[in-house]
Design a protein around this motif. Sequence first.
Motif, mmCIF file in Angstrom:
data_model
loop_
_atom_site.group_PDB
_atom_site.id
_atom_site.type_symbol
_atom_site.label_atom_id
_atom_site.label_comp_id
_atom_site.label_asym_id
_atom_site.label_seq_id
_atom_site.Cartn_x
_atom_site.Cartn_y
_atom_site.Cartn_z
ATOM 1 N N GLY A 77 0.703 -1.457 0.033
ATOM 2 C CA GLY A 77 0.010 0.054 -0.047
ATOM 3 C C GLY A 77 0.779 1.176 -0.056
ATOM 4 N N LYS A 78 2.060 1.445 -0.463
ATOM 5 C CA LYS A 78 2.846 2.555 -0.568
ATOM 6 C C LYS A 78 2.210 3.617 -1.223
ATOM 7 C CE LYS A 78 6.601 0.210 -2.173
ATOM 8 N NZ LYS A 78 6.085 -1.128 -2.023
ATOM 9 N N GLU A 79 1.702 3.221 -2.602
ATOM 10 C CA GLU A 79 1.015 4.269 -3.246
ATOM 11 C C GLU A 79 -0.130 4.959 -2.600
ATOM 12 O OE1 GLU A 79 -1.236 5.178 -7.744
ATOM 13 O OE2 GLU A 79 -0.255 3.159 -7.231
ATOM 14 N N LEU A 80 -0.932 4.154 -1.725
ATOM 15 C CA LEU A 80 -2.133 4.881 -1.094
ATOM 16 C C LEU A 80 -1.550 5.669 -0.052
ATOM 17 C CD1 LEU A 80 -4.340 1.789 -0.328
ATOM 18 C CD2 LEU A 80 -4.488 3.507 -2.406
ATOM 19 N N ILE A 81 -0.427 5.742 0.791
ATOM 20 C CA ILE A 81 0.219 6.365 1.569
ATOM 21 C C ILE A 81 0.772 7.874 0.923
ATOM 22 C CG2 ILE A 81 2.136 6.599 3.201
ATOM 23 C CD1 ILE A 81 2.129 3.628 3.966
ATOM 24 N N ALA A 82 1.127 7.451 -0.250
ATOM 25 C CA ALA A 82 1.689 8.577 -0.945
ATOM 26 C C ALA A 82 0.390 9.381 -1.296
ATOM 27 C CB ALA A 82 2.433 8.361 -2.202
ATOM 28 N N GLN A 83 -0.718 8.765 -1.782
ATOM 29 C CA GLN A 83 -1.938 9.609 -2.095
ATOM 30 C C GLN A 83 -2.426 10.270 -0.815
ATOM 31 O OE1 GLN A 83 -4.634 7.175 -3.877
ATOM 32 N NE2 GLN A 83 -3.255 6.665 -5.471
ATOM 33 N N ALA A 84 -2.446 9.445 0.484
ATOM 34 C CA ALA A 84 -2.812 10.202 1.596
ATOM 35 C C ALA A 84 -2.086 11.431 1.928
ATOM 36 C CB ALA A 84 -2.674 9.225 2.838
ATOM 37 N N ILE A 85 -0.602 11.449 1.764
ATOM 38 C CA ILE A 85 0.219 12.720 2.276
ATOM 39 C C ILE A 85 -0.255 13.684 1.156
ATOM 40 C CG2 ILE A 85 2.565 13.344 2.052
ATOM 41 C CD1 ILE A 85 3.577 10.665 2.620
ATOM 42 N N HIS A 86 -0.281 13.378 -0.092
ATOM 43 C CA HIS A 86 -0.688 14.659 -1.083
ATOM 44 C C HIS A 86 -2.045 15.143 -0.373
ATOM 45 C CE1 HIS A 86 -1.215 16.738 -4.707
ATOM 46 N NE2 HIS A 86 -2.455 16.078 -4.906
ATOM 47 N N ARG A 87 -2.958 14.292 -0.425
ATOM 48 C CA ARG A 87 -4.446 14.736 0.067
ATOM 49 C C ARG A 87 -4.433 15.550 1.331
ATOM 50 N NH1 ARG A 87 -8.760 13.248 -2.771
ATOM 51 N NH2 ARG A 87 -10.251 13.483 -0.980
ATOM 52 N N GLN A 88 -3.430 15.308 2.144
ATOM 53 C CA GLN A 88 -3.413 16.178 3.453
ATOM 54 C C GLN A 88 -2.364 17.406 3.489
ATOM 55 O OE1 GLN A 88 -3.745 14.107 7.243
ATOM 56 N NE2 GLN A 88 -4.362 12.117 6.139
ATOM 57 N N SER A 89 -1.864 17.302 2.058
ATOM 58 C CA SER A 89 -0.758 18.589 2.028
ATOM 59 C C SER A 89 -1.448 19.825 1.591
ATOM 60 C CB SER A 89 0.313 18.022 1.050
ATOM 61 O OG SER A 89 -0.071 18.239 -0.270
ATOM 62 N N LEU A 90 -0.586 20.872 1.637
ATOM 63 C CA LEU A 90 -0.948 22.203 1.109
ATOM 64 C C LEU A 90 -1.153 22.168 -0.492
ATOM 65 C CD1 LEU A 90 1.213 24.467 3.397
ATOM 66 C CD2 LEU A 90 -1.237 23.771 3.747
ATOM 67 N N ARG A 91 -0.962 21.125 -1.002
ATOM 68 C CA ARG A 91 -0.734 21.061 -2.518
ATOM 69 C C ARG A 91 -2.017 20.280 -2.872
ATOM 70 N NH1 ARG A 91 4.606 21.596 -4.892
ATOM 71 N NH2 ARG A 91 6.110 22.472 -3.457
ATOM 72 N N ALA A 92 -2.955 19.864 -1.991
ATOM 73 C CA ALA A 92 -4.142 18.821 -2.325
ATOM 74 C C ALA A 92 -4.663 19.083 -3.536
ATOM 75 C CB ALA A 92 -4.826 18.847 -1.137
ATOM 76 N N ASN A 93 -4.953 20.458 -3.947
ATOM 77 C CA ASN A 93 -5.684 20.988 -5.046
ATOM 78 C C ASN A 93 -4.798 20.910 -6.441
ATOM 79 O OD1 ASN A 93 -7.964 21.232 -3.680
ATOM 80 N ND2 ASN A 93 -7.329 23.114 -2.952
ATOM 81 N N LYS A 94 -3.394 20.662 -6.299
ATOM 82 C CA LYS A 94 -2.811 20.395 -7.308
ATOM 83 C C LYS A 94 -2.287 19.204 -7.902
ATOM 84 C CE LYS A 94 -1.947 24.871 -7.392
ATOM 85 N NZ LYS A 94 -2.471 25.954 -8.651
ATOM 86 N N PRO A 95 -1.898 18.800 -8.856
ATOM 87 C CA PRO A 95 -1.892 17.509 -9.748
ATOM 88 C C PRO A 95 -0.914 16.545 -8.522
ATOM 89 C CG PRO A 95 -1.090 19.198 -11.103
ATOM 90 C CD PRO A 95 -1.221 19.869 -10.028
ATOM 91 N N PHE A 96 -1.472 15.282 -8.429
ATOM 92 C CA PHE A 96 -0.465 14.262 -8.144
ATOM 93 C C PHE A 96 -0.213 13.226 -9.140
ATOM 94 C CE2 PHE A 96 -0.317 9.688 -6.503
ATOM 95 C CZ PHE A 96 0.452 9.630 -5.334
ATOM 96 N N VAL A 97 0.914 13.334 -9.509
ATOM 97 C CA VAL A 97 1.568 12.593 -10.684
ATOM 98 C C VAL A 97 2.572 11.418 -10.335
ATOM 99 C CG1 VAL A 97 2.863 12.840 -12.638
ATOM 100 C CG2 VAL A 97 1.597 14.507 -12.024
ATOM 101 N N LYS A 98 1.961 10.061 -10.821
ATOM 102 C CA LYS A 98 2.656 8.990 -10.517
ATOM 103 C C LYS A 98 3.513 8.471 -11.655
ATOM 104 C CE LYS A 98 2.502 4.083 -9.572
ATOM 105 N NZ LYS A 98 1.682 2.757 -9.706
ATOM 106 N N VAL A 99 4.865 7.945 -11.400
ATOM 107 C CA VAL A 99 5.885 7.393 -12.472
ATOM 108 C C VAL A 99 6.488 6.151 -11.850
ATOM 109 C CG1 VAL A 99 7.659 7.919 -14.213
ATOM 110 C CG2 VAL A 99 6.268 9.767 -13.204
ATOM 111 N N ASP A 100 6.278 4.993 -12.474
ATOM 112 C CA ASP A 100 6.890 3.859 -12.343
ATOM 113 C C ASP A 100 8.376 3.753 -12.831
ATOM 114 O OD1 ASP A 100 7.844 1.407 -11.833
ATOM 115 O OD2 ASP A 100 6.012 0.168 -12.680
ATOM 116 N N VAL A 101 9.351 4.524 -12.098
ATOM 117 C CA VAL A 101 10.424 4.901 -12.758
ATOM 118 C C VAL A 101 11.349 3.317 -12.893
ATOM 119 C CG1 VAL A 101 10.800 7.130 -12.141
ATOM 120 C CG2 VAL A 101 11.507 5.304 -10.527
ATOM 121 N N GLY A 102 10.897 2.503 -12.083
ATOM 122 C CA GLY A 102 11.823 1.296 -12.238
ATOM 123 C C GLY A 102 11.315 0.413 -13.529
ATOM 124 N N ALA A 103 10.187 0.945 -14.101
ATOM 125 C CA ALA A 103 9.982 0.335 -15.645
ATOM 126 C C ALA A 103 10.324 1.069 -16.858
ATOM 127 C CB ALA A 103 8.227 0.055 -15.485
#
Length: 451
Positions: A181-207
């Motif tokens: 659930g690492k991505e869910l935690i990242a989303q939780a941090i974003h949604r509770q941040s001061l940037r919540a109304n801005k983009p949340f962009v995910k990149v699977d850099v390992g791929a």
Amino acid sequence: MLLKNASILVIDDDPDVLTAVRLLLKTQAKDVVTEKNPENLPAILSSRKYDLILLDMNFKSAINTGNEGLYWLRKIKELKSEASVIMITAYGDIDLAVRSLKDGATDFVVKPWHNEKLVETISGALAHKDRTPSQKKTSLELNASIDLLGESDAMNDIFYKVEKIAPTDANILILGENGTGKELIAQAIHRQSLRANKPFVKVDVGALTESLFESELFGHKKGAFTDAREDRAGRFESASGGTLFLDEIGNISLQQQAKLLSVLQNRQVTRLGSNDAVPVDIRLICATNVPLQELANENRFRKDLIYRINTVEIFVPPLRKRGNDIVLLARHFSKIYTDKYLKPAIDFDERAMEKLKQYHFPGNIRELQYTIERAVIMADGPVLQSKDLIFSPIETLPPPDLEMDEMKLSDIEKNTILKVIEKYNGNITKAARELGITRMALYRRLSKYDI
């Protein structure tokens, strides 16, 4: 614990701060002790116990390292003090204060503070200290349909840390096995941040391949390479103002790490085929299933990049170490899938629950989710029984705590993959779903085993 019953120790070399805190708290707390010299801490803590310590981040002392508060915080922990510690910091040292949470601090306050805010922070720290599991949060809401759930001590610690670090711009490194659930935690941090109304962009850099890495992250100009038919912004530019989540950061090459480090240091990107630098404003969250000890190997990962991405780290425990969270999550997923497939509510009998709790879940939450979904689809009645819970074929892998001896785990995994791919006549999407892994993860295994 209530503030009125608390014994509080305040350590700061500014006499005005000591006086202000003592006057503020003397009528609200049981007693307040002040101290200018942190070097007296061992003697003070050996003479009596305190419920809470207010500790300055910087002292004009012999140590004078610029982060003296972290030094004395570690000393307090070494002295086995059970007191909650709140760090006092100036605005310019917020990054250090955030790092103190990783070293065991409960919270921090920025000076100059409002008295009401300081009292609220102290009361919150005391309440958190004595909170029982039943009183703690069991979820962090992400949106109307997705929750990060848990009631174990480990998850409560994560919830608390997320609440504290989310409003800051500190870079976060999330560690844990696949499917935790690492991505869910990242989303939780974003949604509770001061940037919540801005983009949340995910990149699977390992791929990302070496050739795609720069184009995908930094963008390109038309004609920069054969398929570059138009100008394209990279993920850094797309996330500017918001949060950039780099998943599987531990799997990128040293050459890719060097390029990434340069962008993070300069906070600007240059598109392929261009000489113009574009400033970017991002909050960076990274995740990896590679243990931190392995990342520390400079033959694999640059230490300067680790320090850059790891202001605060969050370790997500595997599902097998989360106790009753398995039951909580199983019921959660059963509700989701009975609603999705228009079925009546389903419960679990005692043997089914016992089977779930005894299984080691090598695929973690993702495997549990797919197990419950299959069970709900195939259910004939309102109660799931033990025989209805069919785990992923990867359950042939032994629990990680068992002695491996001469077992060739790679052979087991390869054979399992072959059987599942054959079962679905080469359909990679269905095979990955059965195995409880992503399509990209399955492709990597196919390449690894030359299938």
